[in-house]
Design an enzyme around this catalytic site. Structure first.
Site, short mmCIF file in Angstrom:
data_model
loop_
_atom_site.label_atom_id
_atom_site.label_comp_id
_atom_site.label_asym_id
_atom_site.label_seq_id
_atom_site.Cartn_x
_atom_site.Cartn_y
_atom_site.Cartn_z
N GLY A 3 43.20 20.11 -100.69
CA GLY A 3 43.80 18.79 -100.78
C GLY A 3 43.02 17.67 -100.13
O GLY A 3 41.87 17.82 -99.72
N CYS A 56 34.26 22.06 -93.71
CA CYS A 56 34.85 21.62 -94.97
C CYS A 56 35.98 20.60 -94.71
O CYS A 56 35.71 19.50 -94.26
CB CYS A 56 35.32 22.82 -95.77
SG CYS A 56 35.51 22.46 -97.55
N LEU A 57 37.24 20.93 -94.97
CA LEU A 57 38.32 19.99 -94.67
C LEU A 57 38.32 19.64 -93.19
O LEU A 57 38.59 18.48 -92.82
CB LEU A 57 39.68 20.58 -95.06
CG LEU A 57 40.89 19.69 -94.78
CD1 LEU A 57 40.88 18.47 -95.69
CD2 LEU A 57 42.20 20.46 -94.94
N GLN A 111 36.02 16.79 -92.68
CA GLN A 111 36.59 15.53 -93.15
C GLN A 111 37.66 15.02 -92.19
O GLN A 111 37.75 13.82 -91.92
CB GLN A 111 37.18 15.74 -94.54
CG GLN A 111 36.16 16.15 -95.59
CD GLN A 111 36.81 16.75 -96.83
OE1 GLN A 111 38.02 16.70 -97.00
NE2 GLN A 111 35.99 17.31 -97.71
N ASN A 146 32.76 24.18 -101.45
CA ASN A 146 33.98 24.08 -102.25
C ASN A 146 34.78 22.89 -101.75
O ASN A 146 35.58 23.02 -100.83
CB ASN A 146 34.81 25.36 -102.15
CG ASN A 146 36.16 25.20 -102.83
OD1 ASN A 146 36.34 24.33 -103.68
ND2 ASN A 146 37.11 26.03 -102.46
N TYR A 154 36.37 16.15 -101.79
CA TYR A 154 36.27 14.90 -101.02
C TYR A 154 35.03 14.92 -100.13
O TYR A 154 34.57 15.97 -99.69
CB TYR A 154 37.52 14.70 -100.17
CG TYR A 154 38.76 14.48 -101.00
CD1 TYR A 154 39.21 13.19 -101.29
CD2 TYR A 154 39.48 15.56 -101.52
CE1 TYR A 154 40.34 12.98 -102.07
CE2 TYR A 154 40.61 15.35 -102.30
CZ TYR A 154 41.03 14.07 -102.57
OH TYR A 154 42.14 13.87 -103.35
N HIS A 160 30.03 25.69 -96.13
CA HIS A 160 30.60 26.85 -95.44
C HIS A 160 29.48 27.68 -94.81
O HIS A 160 28.81 28.44 -95.50
CB HIS A 160 31.40 27.71 -96.43
CG HIS A 160 32.74 27.16 -96.74
ND1 HIS A 160 33.85 27.44 -95.98
CD2 HIS A 160 33.15 26.31 -97.71
CE1 HIS A 160 34.90 26.79 -96.47
NE2 HIS A 160 34.49 26.10 -97.51
N GLU A 214 29.74 30.24 -93.03
CA GLU A 214 30.05 31.67 -93.11
C GLU A 214 29.86 32.21 -94.52
O GLU A 214 30.07 33.41 -94.76
CB GLU A 214 31.49 31.90 -92.63
CG GLU A 214 32.57 31.67 -93.65
CD GLU A 214 32.80 30.21 -94.04
OE1 GLU A 214 33.51 29.96 -95.01
OE2 GLU A 214 32.23 29.31 -93.37
#
Length: 356
Positions: free
Chosen positions: A215, A240-241, A244, A282, A285, A325, A327
């Site tokens: 999201g 990732c998120l 952000q 992945n 945004y 990522h 990992e």
């Protein structure tokens, strides 16, 4: 059985249906890796999306739970060109069986090159995956919100007994992140993303890792002041998120890419060393470059293909973030050392925690 995937731009593609007859709707995205489909399907960041696999043969090595990133298939639907249905070894179950066990439909025999070209031309969009026995659905807008707390950790959970205590802020983390921390001799407490600060401060943490998740990060804006407070007091690493969210917590803004970065083959450059390495990604945004000017962050990584921001470092605090990522799962392991760099800082005595 047959079915159709219809895109919001009006284009439709037919194929062979696998699984229970149904009709679903979701944002359509594509994954460019040659392998790693089992990690992709169980990655929580794909929650509710319909995934198009660009590699022409999918399912050739089956599914083994060892590589699952969560307990469920997170994608809403799957589109492939050729679905492998031959013999498998090493106790693997078939791709089709795995999807059927989770009631996720597969559409095979699809011209995925054309589907992906449409996504590249029109951008990520809503789509409908429908068995021929079902009517078309009423069109709904693309889901951009963050999925609610009922789908993440509800209570604090501590795993491992290592010497460094890391709090994993759970935005729907991938299991490979937890595994990597445990392999590096950490004790990990999985922390619900809305945990009260007072409760977090009583855990005796050495550092915080802000996880990936699905999201729009802006959906968490009410918690940005809390996350900034945490990051100002604990060595922090965002993935990732999580990248952000931390950028946003310090005043940056995010925007949605036309069709996102999803694959195990994205080149990124460390702007300090000029070293280019491959990454697994992945996300929809990205952090807006101009919005960083008033913040205490400097760009650490950039995407080689489009110049978008792939990582940040705080100018004075031990806070580092990456959009990709480290990992992997699936993908290259070029960036595993980022975990060690984070832990080297977290292991420092209180009062002398600085960037590695």
């Amino acid at each position: 059985m047959s079915g159709t995937v219809t895109l919001a731009n009006g284009k439709a593609f037919n194929g062979q249906w696998h699984g229970k007859a149904t009709a679903i709707q979701g944002e359509i995205v594509f994954f460019t890796g040659m392998t790693g489909y089992e990690e992709v399907l169980t990655d929580p960041s794909y929650k509710g999306q319909i995934i198009v696999f660009s590699y022409p043969l999918i399912g050739q090595y089956g599914i083994q739970s060892l590589y699952a990133q969560s307990d469920l298939i997170q994608a809403a639907g799957i589109i492939v060109t050729n679905l492998y249905e031959g013999p498998l070894g090493n106790g693997a179950i078939s791709f089709a069986e795995f999807a059927a066990n989770h009631s996720i439909p597969i559409l095979s025999g699809v011209d995925t090159r054309s589907v992906i070209q449409n996504i590249r031309d029109s951008g990520t969009m809503q789509s409908q995956l429908i068995h021929t026995s079902f009517p078309e659905l009423a069109w709904e807008p693309v889901q951009t919100h963050f999925f609610p707390a009922t789908q993440t950790t509800q209570e604090l959970q501590t795993i491992g007994n290592g010497t460094t205590h890391i709090g994993l802020i759970d935005f729907h983390y991938k299991s490979s992140i937890l595994k990597q921390l445990l392999q590096l001799d950490c004790k990990v407490t999985i922390i619900p993303y809305a945990t009260p600060t007072e409760q977090l401060d009583h855990l005796g943490l050495d550092g915080l890792l802000f996880s990936n998740g699905p999201g729009d990060p802006a959906a968490l804006q009410q918690l940005f002041p809390t996350y900034r407070d945490w990051a100002e007091r604990y060595p922090s690493f965002g993935i990732c998120l999580g990248h952000q969210v931390l950028a946003s917590a310090f005043g940056a803004k995010t925007t949605k890419l036309a069709y996102g970065h999803r694959g195990a083959n994205h080149p990124v450059m460390n702007v300090q060393t000029k070293r280019v390495s491959m990454s697994s990604q992945n996300h929809s945004y990205v952090v807006e470059s101009d919005s960083l000017i008033p913040t205490p962050f400097s760009v650490l990584y950039k995407n080689v293909n489009d110049g978008s921001i792939e990582g940040l470092v705080h100018d004075s605090l031990p806070v580092t973030t990456v959009q990709f990522h480290p990992e992997a799962a699936p993908g290259p392991t070029d960036h595993l050392d980022l975990f060690e760099q984070f832990l080297n800082v977290a292991k420092q005595p209180e009062g002398v925690k600085v960037h590695a």
